[in-house]
Scaffold this active site. Structure first.
Site, mmCIF file in Angstrom:
data_model
loop_
_atom_site.group_PDB
_atom_site.id
_atom_site.type_symbol
_atom_site.label_atom_id
_atom_site.label_comp_id
_atom_site.label_asym_id
_atom_site.label_seq_id
_atom_site.Cartn_x
_atom_site.Cartn_y
_atom_site.Cartn_z
ATOM 1 N N GLY A 19 -14.664 -31.223 -55.506
ATOM 2 C CA GLY A 19 -15.753 -31.845 -56.259
ATOM 3 C C GLY A 19 -16.846 -30.839 -56.578
ATOM 4 O O GLY A 19 -16.725 -29.638 -56.297
ATOM 5 N N ASP A 40 -8.590 -33.099 -50.844
ATOM 6 C CA ASP A 40 -9.237 -33.871 -51.913
ATOM 7 C C ASP A 40 -8.156 -34.719 -52.575
ATOM 8 O O ASP A 40 -7.029 -34.252 -52.763
ATOM 9 C CB ASP A 40 -9.862 -32.893 -52.935
ATOM 10 C CG ASP A 40 -10.930 -33.548 -53.778
ATOM 11 O OD1 ASP A 40 -10.598 -34.496 -54.515
ATOM 12 O OD2 ASP A 40 -12.090 -33.118 -53.695
ATOM 13 N N GLY A 45 -12.900 -35.198 -58.348
ATOM 14 C CA GLY A 45 -12.909 -33.735 -58.283
ATOM 15 C C GLY A 45 -11.917 -33.166 -59.290
ATOM 16 O O GLY A 45 -11.096 -33.881 -59.844
ATOM 17 N N LEU A 70 -5.390 -37.627 -40.908
ATOM 18 C CA LEU A 70 -4.785 -36.317 -41.115
ATOM 19 C C LEU A 70 -4.827 -35.527 -39.813
ATOM 20 O O LEU A 70 -5.633 -35.831 -38.927
ATOM 21 C CB LEU A 70 -5.424 -35.554 -42.264
ATOM 22 C CG LEU A 70 -6.841 -35.017 -42.172
ATOM 23 C CD1 LEU A 70 -7.096 -34.067 -43.340
ATOM 24 C CD2 LEU A 70 -7.850 -36.127 -42.205
ATOM 25 N N LEU A 80 -17.399 -34.575 -47.392
ATOM 26 C CA LEU A 80 -18.068 -34.776 -48.683
ATOM 27 C C LEU A 80 -17.217 -35.671 -49.588
ATOM 28 O O LEU A 80 -17.506 -35.809 -50.777
ATOM 29 C CB LEU A 80 -18.287 -33.419 -49.379
ATOM 30 C CG LEU A 80 -19.515 -32.592 -49.015
ATOM 31 C CD1 LEU A 80 -19.485 -32.109 -47.576
ATOM 32 C CD2 LEU A 80 -19.642 -31.388 -49.932
ATOM 33 N N ALA A 121 -21.943 -36.020 -45.325
ATOM 34 C CA ALA A 121 -22.831 -35.985 -46.499
ATOM 35 C C ALA A 121 -23.300 -37.395 -46.800
ATOM 36 O O ALA A 121 -22.665 -38.130 -47.547
ATOM 37 C CB ALA A 121 -22.087 -35.394 -47.700
ATOM 38 N N TYR A 152 -21.708 -48.085 -52.237
ATOM 39 C CA TYR A 152 -22.071 -46.691 -51.925
ATOM 40 C C TYR A 152 -23.142 -46.651 -50.836
ATOM 41 O O TYR A 152 -22.949 -46.055 -49.781
ATOM 42 C CB TYR A 152 -22.569 -46.021 -53.202
ATOM 43 C CG TYR A 152 -22.842 -44.544 -53.090
ATOM 44 C CD1 TYR A 152 -21.810 -43.624 -52.930
ATOM 45 C CD2 TYR A 152 -24.149 -44.047 -53.172
ATOM 46 C CE1 TYR A 152 -22.068 -42.257 -52.858
ATOM 47 C CE2 TYR A 152 -24.410 -42.681 -53.103
ATOM 48 C CZ TYR A 152 -23.369 -41.787 -52.948
ATOM 49 O OH TYR A 152 -23.619 -40.430 -52.873
HETATM 50 P P1 NAD Z 1 -18.064 -35.335 -56.662
HETATM 51 O O1 NAD Z 1 -17.614 -36.642 -57.171
HETATM 52 O O2 NAD Z 1 -18.107 -34.198 -57.611
HETATM 53 O O3 NAD Z 1 -17.213 -34.881 -55.395
HETATM 54 C C1 NAD Z 1 -16.614 -35.758 -54.493
HETATM 55 C C2 NAD Z 1 -15.232 -35.246 -54.161
HETATM 56 O O4 NAD Z 1 -14.625 -36.110 -53.197
HETATM 57 C C3 NAD Z 1 -14.299 -35.235 -55.385
HETATM 58 O O5 NAD Z 1 -13.606 -34.004 -55.428
HETATM 59 C C4 NAD Z 1 -13.359 -36.396 -55.129
HETATM 60 O O6 NAD Z 1 -12.095 -36.233 -55.752
HETATM 61 C C5 NAD Z 1 -13.280 -36.392 -53.616
HETATM 62 N N1 NAD Z 1 -12.900 -37.698 -53.045
HETATM 63 C C6 NAD Z 1 -13.427 -38.918 -53.313
HETATM 64 N N2 NAD Z 1 -12.832 -39.863 -52.569
HETATM 65 C C7 NAD Z 1 -11.915 -39.219 -51.784
HETATM 66 C C8 NAD Z 1 -10.971 -39.640 -50.807
HETATM 67 N N3 NAD Z 1 -10.859 -40.924 -50.468
HETATM 68 N N4 NAD Z 1 -10.184 -38.699 -50.225
HETATM 69 C C9 NAD Z 1 -10.275 -37.397 -50.567
HETATM 70 N N5 NAD Z 1 -11.142 -36.936 -51.497
HETATM 71 C C10 NAD Z 1 -11.951 -37.838 -52.101
HETATM 72 O O7 NAD Z 1 -19.530 -35.574 -56.034
HETATM 73 P P2 NAD Z 1 -20.540 -34.559 -55.356
HETATM 74 O O8 NAD Z 1 -21.813 -34.653 -56.088
HETATM 75 O O9 NAD Z 1 -19.909 -33.240 -55.168
HETATM 76 O O10 NAD Z 1 -20.768 -35.263 -53.948
HETATM 77 C C11 NAD Z 1 -20.167 -34.784 -52.754
HETATM 78 C C12 NAD Z 1 -20.672 -35.580 -51.572
HETATM 79 O O11 NAD Z 1 -22.095 -35.462 -51.469
HETATM 80 C C13 NAD Z 1 -20.377 -37.086 -51.675
HETATM 81 O O12 NAD Z 1 -20.066 -37.570 -50.400
HETATM 82 C C14 NAD Z 1 -21.682 -37.667 -52.144
HETATM 83 O O13 NAD Z 1 -21.846 -38.995 -51.733
HETATM 84 C C15 NAD Z 1 -22.695 -36.742 -51.472
HETATM 85 N N6 NAD Z 1 -23.963 -36.721 -52.201
HETATM 86 C C16 NAD Z 1 -24.102 -36.045 -53.353
HETATM 87 C C17 NAD Z 1 -25.310 -36.054 -54.023
HETATM 88 C C18 NAD Z 1 -25.533 -35.273 -55.284
HETATM 89 O O14 NAD Z 1 -26.631 -35.379 -55.849
HETATM 90 N N7 NAD Z 1 -24.619 -34.486 -55.771
HETATM 91 C C19 NAD Z 1 -26.379 -36.809 -53.515
HETATM 92 C C20 NAD Z 1 -26.189 -37.520 -52.345
HETATM 93 C C21 NAD Z 1 -24.981 -37.459 -51.666
#
Ligand code: NAD
Ligand code: UDP
Length: 321
Positions: A19, A40, A45, A70, A80, A121, A152
């Site tokens: 991601g 992932d 992602g 796993l 994440l 995260a 969420y």
């Molecule tokens: P993103 O959607 O780009 O990345 C999330 C990744 O998790 C993706 O690659 C997705 O394919 C993978 N994923 C989702 N569900 C999955 C599962 N069940 N098994 C395996 N992989 C899975 O989002 P991001 O912005 O990179 O966020 C990453 C983390 O940070 C998340 O947990 C999100 O809640 C947290 N977060 C992000 C932000 C932000 O502003 N970017 C803010 C608060 C929290």
């Protein structure tokens, strides 16, 4: 280069590593000399985010859904793996809930088995539509339990509970970070969050879509600042959080739109659309806990971070046209 080369080489699991944030974390950990296992399910992602690492012998990628258990030998785990953009996490709310609750449980079990350190995260969303401003970690939040954002917000809150109980019951070193709106390269152009939407719209000369009147606020953090904070939390002994990681400078969404138009030199017009349900009115982190315990605070101003992000999206928009 965000991290110094580390003397101790570890094998680190990054769940959600393909991601936006995960790919930056994998990159930083590899640069520091660690072995990285990225899992992932590619739900939100993209393989292109991890393409630069695929030839690195210290990088392993497995397509895996964290909702299923796993088995791996690792000494640190970063969880994440969850969709993060409202349109994406609302598309399949049950899968979102599972990723943050069942996924968190599975990864905590793995941490317990390996005696590995763990980092979850979590998010500023756990504060809901906050009545305390700026948000301190001691604030318990104002969250709708049955709304469209609840899958969420509530699953992140439950994930925090699991981390705390695995620590109390089994001594797992489970750490919680609360991330505030973070942006930067490697965001998916179709992600749906505000920064990527506005930049892509501006670069394509399409209308900039403000939801509501644009008076709601957010505090935007550049990805490099966040990654340095995440790794500091993991490295700090006897520090479990929850800790806010965000940039305390607050902007209205209208200000963000005007800044993106200015920095891109776009001729796009602003249009106003309906505000989604339960959209928080304000968000700004109090970061005193991170400053005092980690010596961390964000360094990158919004216009500088936006400039780097615009450069990234320019490459993508050109490729697509
Ligand atoms: P993103 O959607 O780009 O990345 C999330 C990744 O998790 C993706 O690659 C997705 O394919 C993978 N994923 C989702 N569900 C999955 C599962 N069940 N098994 C395996 N992989 C899975 O989002 P991001 O912005 O990179 O966020 C990453 C983390 O940070 C998340 O947990 C999100 O809640 C947290 N977060 C992000 C932000 C932000 O502003 N970017 C803010 C608060 C929290
Ligand atoms: N938003 C907007 N236009 C868009 C996308 C989002 O005005 O094209 C608004 C959204 O309603 C919210 C803010 O921008 O008030 C931040 O939205 P985002 O989805 O990035 O993250 P959130 O903080 O709401 O999870």
């Amino acid at each position: 280069m965000i991290l110094k080369k580390s003397k101790i080489k570890k094998t680190v699991l990054v769940a959600g590593g393909a991601g936006f944030l995960g790919s930056h974390l994998c990159s930083a950990l590899l640069e520091a000399g660690h072995n990285v296992v990225c899992v992932d399910n590619l739900h939100t992602g993209r393989k292109i985010n991890i393409k630069p690492f695929l030839k690195n012998p210290r990088f392993i990628f497995k397509v895996h859904d964290v909702v299923k258990p796993l088995n791996l030998k690792v000494s640190e785990i970063y969880h994440l793996a969850s969709p993060a953009s409202p349109p994406h996490y609302q598309k399949n709310p049950l899968a979102t809930f599972q990723a943050n609750v069942w996924g968190c449980w599975n990864l905590l079990e793995l941490a317990r088995k390996n005696q590995a350190k763990f980092l979850f995260a979590s998010t500023s969303e756990i504060y809901g539509d906050p009545l305390v401003h700026p948000q301190t970690e001691s604030y318990w939040g104002n969250v709708n339990t049955i709304g469209i954002r609840s899958c969420y917000d509530e699953s992140k809150r439950a994930g925090e509970t699991l981390c705390s109980d695995f620590r109390r019951m089994y001594g797992v070193e489970a750490k919680i970070i609360r991330i505030f709106n973070t942006y930067g390269p490697n965001m998916d152009p179709d992600d749906g969050r505000v920064v990527s939407n506005f930049i892509v719209q501006a670069l394509q000369g399409k209308p900039i879509t403000i939801y509501g009147k644009g008076q709601q606020t957010r505090s935007f953090q550049y990805v490099d600042d966040l990654i340095s904070g995440i790794v500091k939390v993991m490295g700090k002994s006897n520090f479990y959080g929850p800790v806010n990681l965000g940039n305390p400078k607050e902007f209205t969404i209208l200000q963000l739109a005007n800044l993106v138009i200015k920095l891109t030199g776009s001729k796009s017009k602003i249009i106003f659309k309906d505000l989604p349900k339960d959209d928080p009115k304000q968000r700004r982190p109090n970061i005193a806990l991170a400053q005092n315990n980690l010596g961390w605070s964000p360094k990158i101003q919004l216009h500088d971070g936006l400039a780097k992000t615009i450069a990234y999206f320019e490459g993508i928009v050109k490729m697509k046209s």
